[in-house]
Design an enzyme around this catalytic site. Structure first.
Site, PDB file in Angstrom:
ATOM      1  N   ARG A  30     -48.297 -32.445 100.644  1.00  0.00           N
ATOM      2  CA  ARG A  30     -49.690 -32.643 101.064  1.00  0.00           C
ATOM      3  C   ARG A  30     -49.826 -33.211 102.467  1.00  0.00           C
ATOM      4  NH1 ARG A  30     -53.941 -32.553  97.519  1.00  0.00           N
ATOM      5  NH2 ARG A  30     -53.461 -31.377  95.673  1.00  0.00           N
TER       6      ARG A  30
ATOM      7  N   ARG B 208     -56.116 -34.348 104.342  1.00  0.00           N
ATOM      8  CA  ARG B 208     -57.085 -35.369 104.739  1.00  0.00           C
ATOM      9  C   ARG B 208     -56.526 -36.616 105.395  1.00  0.00           C
ATOM     10  NH1 ARG B 208     -59.758 -35.219  99.028  1.00  0.00           N
ATOM     11  NH2 ARG B 208     -57.545 -34.908  98.691  1.00  0.00           N
TER      12      ARG B 208
ATOM     13  N   ARG C 248     -61.897 -29.153 109.101  1.00  0.00           N
ATOM     14  CA  ARG C 248     -62.523 -29.004 107.785  1.00  0.00           C
ATOM     15  C   ARG C 248     -64.044 -29.104 107.892  1.00  0.00           C
ATOM     16  NH1 ARG C 248     -64.655 -29.804 103.421  1.00  0.00           N
ATOM     17  NH2 ARG C 248     -63.757 -30.709 101.542  1.00  0.00           N
TER      18      ARG C 248
ATOM     19  N   ASP D 223     -53.710 -23.514  98.364  1.00  0.00           N
ATOM     20  CA  ASP D 223     -53.726 -24.341  97.155  1.00  0.00           C
ATOM     21  C   ASP D 223     -53.056 -23.565  96.030  1.00  0.00           C
ATOM     22  OD1 ASP D 223     -55.154 -27.041  96.326  1.00  0.00           O
ATOM     23  OD2 ASP D 223     -55.143 -25.719  94.591  1.00  0.00           O
TER      24      ASP D 223
ATOM     25  N   TYR E 124     -54.984 -25.617  84.290  1.00  0.00           N
ATOM     26  CA  TYR E 124     -56.291 -25.545  84.961  1.00  0.00           C
ATOM     27  C   TYR E 124     -57.141 -24.387  84.432  1.00  0.00           C
ATOM     28  CZ  TYR E 124     -55.063 -29.113  88.404  1.00  0.00           C
ATOM     29  OH  TYR E 124     -54.738 -30.291  89.009  1.00  0.00           O
TER      30      TYR E 124
HETATM   31  O1  CP3 Z   1     -48.887 -29.756 101.041  1.00  0.00           O
HETATM   32  C1  CP3 Z   1     -49.677 -29.321 101.902  1.00  0.00           C
HETATM   33  O2  CP3 Z   1     -49.985 -29.978 102.902  1.00  0.00           O
HETATM   34  C2  CP3 Z   1     -50.191 -27.889 101.762  1.00  0.00           C
HETATM   35  C3  CP3 Z   1     -51.424 -27.735 101.110  1.00  0.00           C
HETATM   36  C4  CP3 Z   1     -51.620 -27.995  99.619  1.00  0.00           C
HETATM   37  C5  CP3 Z   1     -52.899 -28.269  99.087  1.00  0.00           C
HETATM   38  N1  CP3 Z   1     -52.802 -28.289  97.734  1.00  0.00           N
HETATM   39  C6  CP3 Z   1     -54.126 -28.422  99.887  1.00  0.00           C
HETATM   40  C7  CP3 Z   1     -55.292 -29.135  99.313  1.00  0.00           C
HETATM   41  C8  CP3 Z   1     -50.730 -27.932  98.536  1.00  0.00           C
HETATM   42  C9  CP3 Z   1     -49.228 -27.722  98.524  1.00  0.00           C
HETATM   43  C10 CP3 Z   1     -51.506 -28.122  97.352  1.00  0.00           C
HETATM   44  C11 CP3 Z   1     -50.921 -28.075  96.001  1.00  0.00           C
HETATM   45  C12 CP3 Z   1     -51.730 -28.479  94.848  1.00  0.00           C
HETATM   46  N2  CP3 Z   1     -53.071 -28.292  94.641  1.00  0.00           N
HETATM   47  C13 CP3 Z   1     -51.186 -29.062  93.687  1.00  0.00           C
HETATM   48  C14 CP3 Z   1     -49.725 -29.350  93.458  1.00  0.00           C
HETATM   49  C15 CP3 Z   1     -49.283 -30.585  94.115  1.00  0.00           C
HETATM   50  C16 CP3 Z   1     -49.793 -31.847  93.468  1.00  0.00           C
HETATM   51  O3  CP3 Z   1     -50.537 -32.572  94.130  1.00  0.00           O
HETATM   52  O4  CP3 Z   1     -49.418 -32.109  92.314  1.00  0.00           O
HETATM   53  C17 CP3 Z   1     -52.255 -29.285  92.789  1.00  0.00           C
HETATM   54  C18 CP3 Z   1     -52.174 -29.910  91.412  1.00  0.00           C
HETATM   55  C19 CP3 Z   1     -53.439 -28.776  93.396  1.00  0.00           C
HETATM   56  C20 CP3 Z   1     -54.806 -28.723  92.837  1.00  0.00           C
HETATM   57  C21 CP3 Z   1     -55.782 -29.454  93.655  1.00  0.00           C
HETATM   58  N3  CP3 Z   1     -56.216 -29.063  94.913  1.00  0.00           N
HETATM   59  C22 CP3 Z   1     -56.459 -30.646  93.320  1.00  0.00           C
HETATM   60  C23 CP3 Z   1     -56.262 -31.408  92.036  1.00  0.00           C
HETATM   61  C24 CP3 Z   1     -57.306 -30.958  94.386  1.00  0.00           C
HETATM   62  C25 CP3 Z   1     -58.323 -32.066  94.447  1.00  0.00           C
HETATM   63  C26 CP3 Z   1     -57.722 -33.370  94.609  1.00  0.00           C
HETATM   64  C27 CP3 Z   1     -57.238 -33.560  96.004  1.00  0.00           C
HETATM   65  O5  CP3 Z   1     -56.069 -33.899  96.195  1.00  0.00           O
HETATM   66  O6  CP3 Z   1     -58.057 -33.390  96.905  1.00  0.00           O
HETATM   67  C28 CP3 Z   1     -57.108 -29.987  95.394  1.00  0.00           C
HETATM   68  C29 CP3 Z   1     -57.763 -29.927  96.724  1.00  0.00           C
HETATM   69  C30 CP3 Z   1     -56.923 -29.801  97.925  1.00  0.00           C
HETATM   70  N4  CP3 Z   1     -55.801 -29.024  98.052  1.00  0.00           N
HETATM   71  C31 CP3 Z   1     -57.168 -30.437  99.176  1.00  0.00           C
HETATM   72  C32 CP3 Z   1     -56.149 -30.013 100.047  1.00  0.00           C
HETATM   73  C33 CP3 Z   1     -55.986 -30.370 101.493  1.00  0.00           C
HETATM   74  C34 CP3 Z   1     -58.342 -31.334  99.489  1.00  0.00           C
HETATM   75  C35 CP3 Z   1     -59.531 -30.478  99.747  1.00  0.00           C
HETATM   76  C36 CP3 Z   1     -60.369 -30.957 100.879  1.00  0.00           C
HETATM   77  O7  CP3 Z   1     -59.962 -30.863 102.041  1.00  0.00           O
HETATM   78  O8  CP3 Z   1     -61.475 -31.397 100.577  1.00  0.00           O
END
Ligand code: CP3
Length: 341
Positions: free
Chosen positions: A26, A30, A39, A76, A153
Site C-alpha cells: 500500500r 493516502r 486523487r 485494487d 467480498y
Molecule cells: O499497494 C499499493 O500501493 C497498490 C495499490 C493497492 C490498493 N489496494 C489501492 C487502494 C493494493 C495492492 C490494494 C490491495 C487491496 N485492496 C487489498 C489487499 C491488501 C490488504 O490490505 O490486505 C484489499 C483487502 C483491498 C480492498 C480494499 N481497497 C479495501 C478494504 C479498501 C478500503 C480501505 C482502505 O484501505 O482504504 C480499499 C481502497 C483502496 N485501495 C485505497 C487504495 C489507495 C484507498 C482508496 C482511496 O484513495 O480513497
C-alpha cells in the site's frame, strides 16, 4: 528492458544481493500528499484506478518520493469481481461496497470468467505506461487477490470483521462455493498472465482474509486455489501473502512460489523453520511501529533486520502501511533497511 535496480528480483530468486531490497504494501496511496492531490482531481478511487495515465503517475510516486526498490501497480484486488460482472463502489471512509452479491446458483450464472487483457484493459494499459515511464529504474509488481479473499467480498458485499455470510456459505453451499472459487481462480490466472505480458516483473497474491478460516477450511477453500494459480503462472517470480495464516506455514513450504509474505504476528525464526531455506521471506514489521519517533522506528527496523539476517529476505511491513502514517517515518524505515549491514 534491462532493469537497473533488480535487487527485488534477485532476492526473490534467492540470488546474491548487496543489500536487502525494501518496498511497502500500500505504498501508493493516502500516506502521500502527492497521491491525495491526484486523487482530488478526479471523482474518486475508481476513476483514478481506471485512468491509466493517472494510475501510472501514482504508481511511480513512491519510487521518486520514498526511494523504494519496487513499484506496485496502482489498482485494487476488487477489479476482478467487477470484471466477472459484479461491480463495486468505494464508499468514502467506509471502504468497498457491492450493490449485488452472490448467494445462489442463479447469481453465479450471471457471472463470467474474466479475460485479463480485455476485461481489465485499463490496468494493462496502466502497466504499459508505468513500464515506459519507470524506464527500468526498478521492477514493477503486479498483483491480485487470492480467490478466497475475493470470494469473501463477493458474498459478503463489503468489508466485515467476521465475514460470517461468506464463511457460512462454505458450510451451507460447499459445491456452489467451489464453483465460484474456480471461476475467480480462472479469472485471476488470466489477469496475472495479462499483467506479466504487459510488463509486470513479479506478481503478488494477497490473501488478506486467510486468518479467518480454520486450517482444514483454509486448505480446502483457499490454498487449493492459490496452488492452482502458482502452478499456472510461471513467467515471473511469485509472492504469496496470506495474512493471519500462521497455521498454513508448513504447507506454504511446498507452494510453487519464490516468496512468502509474513505478517507481524508470525515469528521470524519459527517461520523460517516451518517454511524452510528455499523460499524468500517478505515482511514483517508491525505497521504500527511507524507511529514511533525516528529513533523508535530505527530500533524496531534494525531488530527485524537482525532476525532475518543471513537468509533470503525482502523487507516490508507485515501488512499495508496505514494511511495516517507520516511519510517521513516511512523514509526512516526505508533508509534503515538500506543502510543495514
Ligand atoms: O499497494 C499499493 O500501493 C497498490 C495499490 C493497492 C490498493 N489496494 C489501492 C487502494 C493494493 C495492492 C490494494 C490491495 C487491496 N485492496 C487489498 C489487499 C491488501 C490488504 O490490505 O490486505 C484489499 C483487502 C483491498 C480492498 C480494499 N481497497 C479495501 C478494504 C479498501 C478500503 C480501505 C482502505 O484501505 O482504504 C480499499 C481502497 C483502496 N485501495 C485505497 C487504495 C489507495 C484507498 C482508496 C482511496 O484513495 O480513497
Amino acid at each position: 528492458m534491462q532493469i537497473q535496480n533488480d535487487l527485488l528480483l534477485r532476492a526473490a530468486k534467492g540470488e546474491k544481493v548487496e543489500r536487502t531490497p525494501v518496498w511497502l504494501m500500500r505504498q501508493a496511496g493516502r500516506i502521500l500528499p502527492e497521491y491525495r492531490a491526484v486523487r482530488e482531481s478526479v471523482s474518486g478511487f475508481i476513476e483514478l484506478a481506471q485512468t491509466p495515465e493517472l494510475a501510472a503517475e501514482v504508481t511511480i510516486q513512491p519510487v521518486d518520493l520514498l526511494g523504494v526498490d519496487a513499484a506496485i501497480i496502482f489498482s485494487d484486488i476488487l477489479v476482478i469481481p467487477e470484471a466477472m460482472g459484479l461491480p463495486y463502489e468505494m464508499v468514502e471512509k467506509r471502504g468497498p461496497w457491492f450493490p449485488n452479491t452472490v448467494s445462489s446458483a442463479s447469481d453465479l450464472q450471471k457471472l463470467r470468467v474474466a479475460d485479463g487483457a480485455n476485461d481489465l484493459s485499463y490496468v494493462i494499459k496502466a502497466i504499459e505506461i508505468t513500464k515506459k515511464e519507470l524506464n527500468g529504474r526498478v521492477p514493477l509488481i503486479g498483483f491480485a487477490g487470492a480467490p478466497w479473499t475475493i470470494f469473501a467480498y463477493m458474498v459478503e458485499g463489503s468489508g466485515s470483521k467476521t465475514f460470517s455470510k461468506a464463511r457460512a456459505m462454505l458450510y451451507t453451499e460447499p459445491k456452489l462455493s467451489h464453483l465460484l472459487l474456480q471461476m475467480i481462480t480462472d479469472s485471476t490466472i488470466n489477469y496475472l498472465k495479462a499483467q506479466i505480458q504487459a510488463g509486470a516483473d513479479l506478481v503478488q497474491i494477497f490473501d488478506s482474509w486467510a486468518g479467518i478460516l480454520g486450517p482444514e477450511q483454509y486448505e480446502e477453500f483457499s490454498l487449493r486455489y492459490i496452488r492452482q494459480i502458482c502452478d499456472a503462472v510461471n513467467e515471473v517470480p511469485k509472492t504469496v501473502f496470506a495474512k493471519g495464516a500462521f497455521f498454513a506455514r508448513e504447507a506454504m513450504r511446498k507452494l510453487n512460489c519464490e516468496t512468502i509474505g509474513l505478517d507481524w504476528n508470525m515469528g521470524i525464526s519459527e517461520s523460517r523453520k516451518m517454511i524452510g531455506e528455499n523460499k524468500t521471506l517478505q515482511g514483517n514489521l508491525d505497521p504500527a511501529a511507524l507511529y514511533g519517533n525516528p529513533d523508535q522506528v530505527r530500533t524496531a527496523t534494525i531488530q527485524m533486520m537482525e532476525q532475518f539476517k543471513g537468509s533470503r529476505h525482502i523487507a516490508n511491513l507485515g501488512h499495508g502501511v496505514y494511511p495516517d502514517i507520516d511519510p517521513d517515518m516511512v523514509k526512516v524505515f526505508i533508509q534503515t533497511v538500506k543502510s543495514f549491514k
